[in-house]
Design an enzyme around this catalytic site. Sequence first.
Site, PDB file in Angstrom:
ATOM      1  N   GLN A  27     -48.771  -4.820  -0.499  1.00  0.00           N
ATOM      2  CA  GLN A  27     -48.582  -3.784   0.517  1.00  0.00           C
ATOM      3  C   GLN A  27     -49.842  -3.604   1.353  1.00  0.00           C
ATOM      4  OE1 GLN A  27     -45.572  -2.603   1.360  1.00  0.00           O
ATOM      5  NE2 GLN A  27     -44.972  -4.034  -0.243  1.00  0.00           N
ATOM      6  N   HIS A  34     -50.512  -5.491   4.767  1.00  0.00           N
ATOM      7  CA  HIS A  34     -49.796  -5.188   6.005  1.00  0.00           C
ATOM      8  C   HIS A  34     -50.712  -4.661   7.106  1.00  0.00           C
ATOM      9  CE1 HIS A  34     -45.491  -5.596   5.369  1.00  0.00           C
ATOM     10  NE2 HIS A  34     -45.589  -5.058   4.176  1.00  0.00           N
ATOM     11  N   GLU A  38     -43.534   5.336  -0.040  1.00  0.00           N
ATOM     12  CA  GLU A  38     -42.531   4.511   0.632  1.00  0.00           C
ATOM     13  C   GLU A  38     -41.848   3.601  -0.392  1.00  0.00           C
ATOM     14  OE1 GLU A  38     -44.167   1.444   3.067  1.00  0.00           O
ATOM     15  OE2 GLU A  38     -42.233   0.937   3.937  1.00  0.00           O
ATOM     16  N   HIS A  39     -42.658   2.844  -1.155  1.00  0.00           N
ATOM     17  CA  HIS A  39     -42.127   2.009  -2.240  1.00  0.00           C
ATOM     18  C   HIS A  39     -42.644   2.570  -3.556  1.00  0.00           C
ATOM     19  CE1 HIS A  39     -42.822  -0.842   1.177  1.00  0.00           C
ATOM     20  NE2 HIS A  39     -41.578  -1.188   0.882  1.00  0.00           N
ATOM     21  N   ASP A  59     -38.514  -6.301   0.124  1.00  0.00           N
ATOM     22  CA  ASP A  59     -39.035  -6.531   1.479  1.00  0.00           C
ATOM     23  C   ASP A  59     -38.240  -7.618   2.187  1.00  0.00           C
ATOM     24  OD1 ASP A  59     -41.023  -4.651   1.340  1.00  0.00           O
ATOM     25  OD2 ASP A  59     -42.582  -6.038   0.679  1.00  0.00           O
ATOM     26  N   HIS A  89     -10.860  35.121  19.139  1.00  0.00           N
ATOM     27  CA  HIS A  89     -10.658  34.199  18.014  1.00  0.00           C
ATOM     28  C   HIS A  89      -9.435  34.641  17.212  1.00  0.00           C
ATOM     29  CE1 HIS A  89     -14.718  32.813  18.837  1.00  0.00           C
ATOM     30  NE2 HIS A  89     -14.631  31.908  17.856  1.00  0.00           N
TER      31      HIS A  89
END
Length: 418
Positions: A246, A249, A313-314, A347, A406
Amino acid sequence: MWKALDVAAWKEQRRADLAGVREAVAGIVGAVEQDGDEALYALTRKFDHIDLEDLAVAPEEFEAAYDEVDDALIDALADAEANIRRFHELQRNRSLWLEEVEPGVVLGVKTTPLDRIGAYVPGGRAAYPSTALMTTVPAQVAGVAEVCVCSPPPIHPLTLVALDLAGVDECYRIGGAQAIAAMALGTETIDPVQKIVGPGNVFVTAAKMMLRDHAEIDFPAGPSEIGVLADESADPVFVAADVLAQAEHDPHAGCVLVTTDPALPARVGAEIRRQLETAERREIIEAALENSGYVVAADFDEAVAAMDEVAPEHLSIQVTDPMAALNAVHHAGSIFVGPYTAVAFGDYASGTNHVLPTAGYARTYSGLDIHHFCKTSSVQMLSREGAEALGDIVESLATAEGLHAHANSVRLRRQRRE
Ligand code: NAD
């Protein structure tokens, strides 16, 4: 660089990274709003150092892309596409369901795809053909009629092949905040979209959040993160490998190990240093490791609570009883259970979606799935018998609220003789 972390401060820093580029992004958005296509050419020259001839990718460029990549890679991409399609088809709802909940009262839900969406496929520090599939295949499965893609130039031929495999032919060579602005606001060349999905760096993510009044967005999907929940059974080699995966990235990526084993952080740290020696993206990883570290928890419950606070995130679960941990955690974009489930499987190839909320937003947002590309309308259908069954409730509540029209709209129906 591999250090003890305070989770609250870590999270604050990730949000601050986004806030830090807000002013620059506002300038980019303003330029696109004012000068349209002209601003897109100028900003691409400035940030991507490319003089574009055309914004749009021509149909023959998709065909030509196949000749520029290995057949084996095309096969791998096609397999990934099929797996992503299979998983997202499992999420499909009936387009209309109706159920009689009591005599004469039929209720249901009609699901309708969005008409036109924009997908951002990142491409600054790496090519992301996988993200081309992750953003466009679910849109196609959902039935979206028009899918518009933006990706920074030069667009990798494999990304064009991925788009072609997914059945998308509208693609523009624009990256960063300017791409998000173009899709949200529209320019001479690009028609505006209803919703923008897809991950990106801090500029892309800040622009998505800034333009929410113009186009719906999926969620903040910024620089990648991993949280590893581990105990003494975890293999430091696997933990370190997932952290590096990770971290490579983006210099803004962030990795957090939460463990009940006080000896594990040092073992993982040593392994990170060992694996770093041969890492190709060493500079990026080292920068990302500055935003990374570990928390030692007193027991399992404390570890789960800390990881819930991270809301990564993960989330990689590498503990003796992974199913107990899976049941206990609440907040994570995507969860990877057991030592053999490297995050990289999700991924690329398992078929689950890798577009996921970051910076703690997994507490409130779900990752990308086909529901992001649809909206639902509730449906009701009453017979005269149904109108009678619910009539008293509506007339009394509407009258109590002072909404006499109504009440009257119901009374008139009950009075009608067939
Ligand atoms: P990108 O496409 O997101 O960004 C590249 C663009 O950023 C360039 O085209 C340029 O226009 C713009 N830019 C660069 N420097 C700038 C500056 N100083 N000012 C203004 N604009 C500038 O590609 P990337 O940078 O490689 O980032 C991809 C990101 O996507 C990474 O952070 C990765 O971790 C993340 N990612 C997230 C997920 C997720 O689901 N959360 C999934 C995949 C990738």
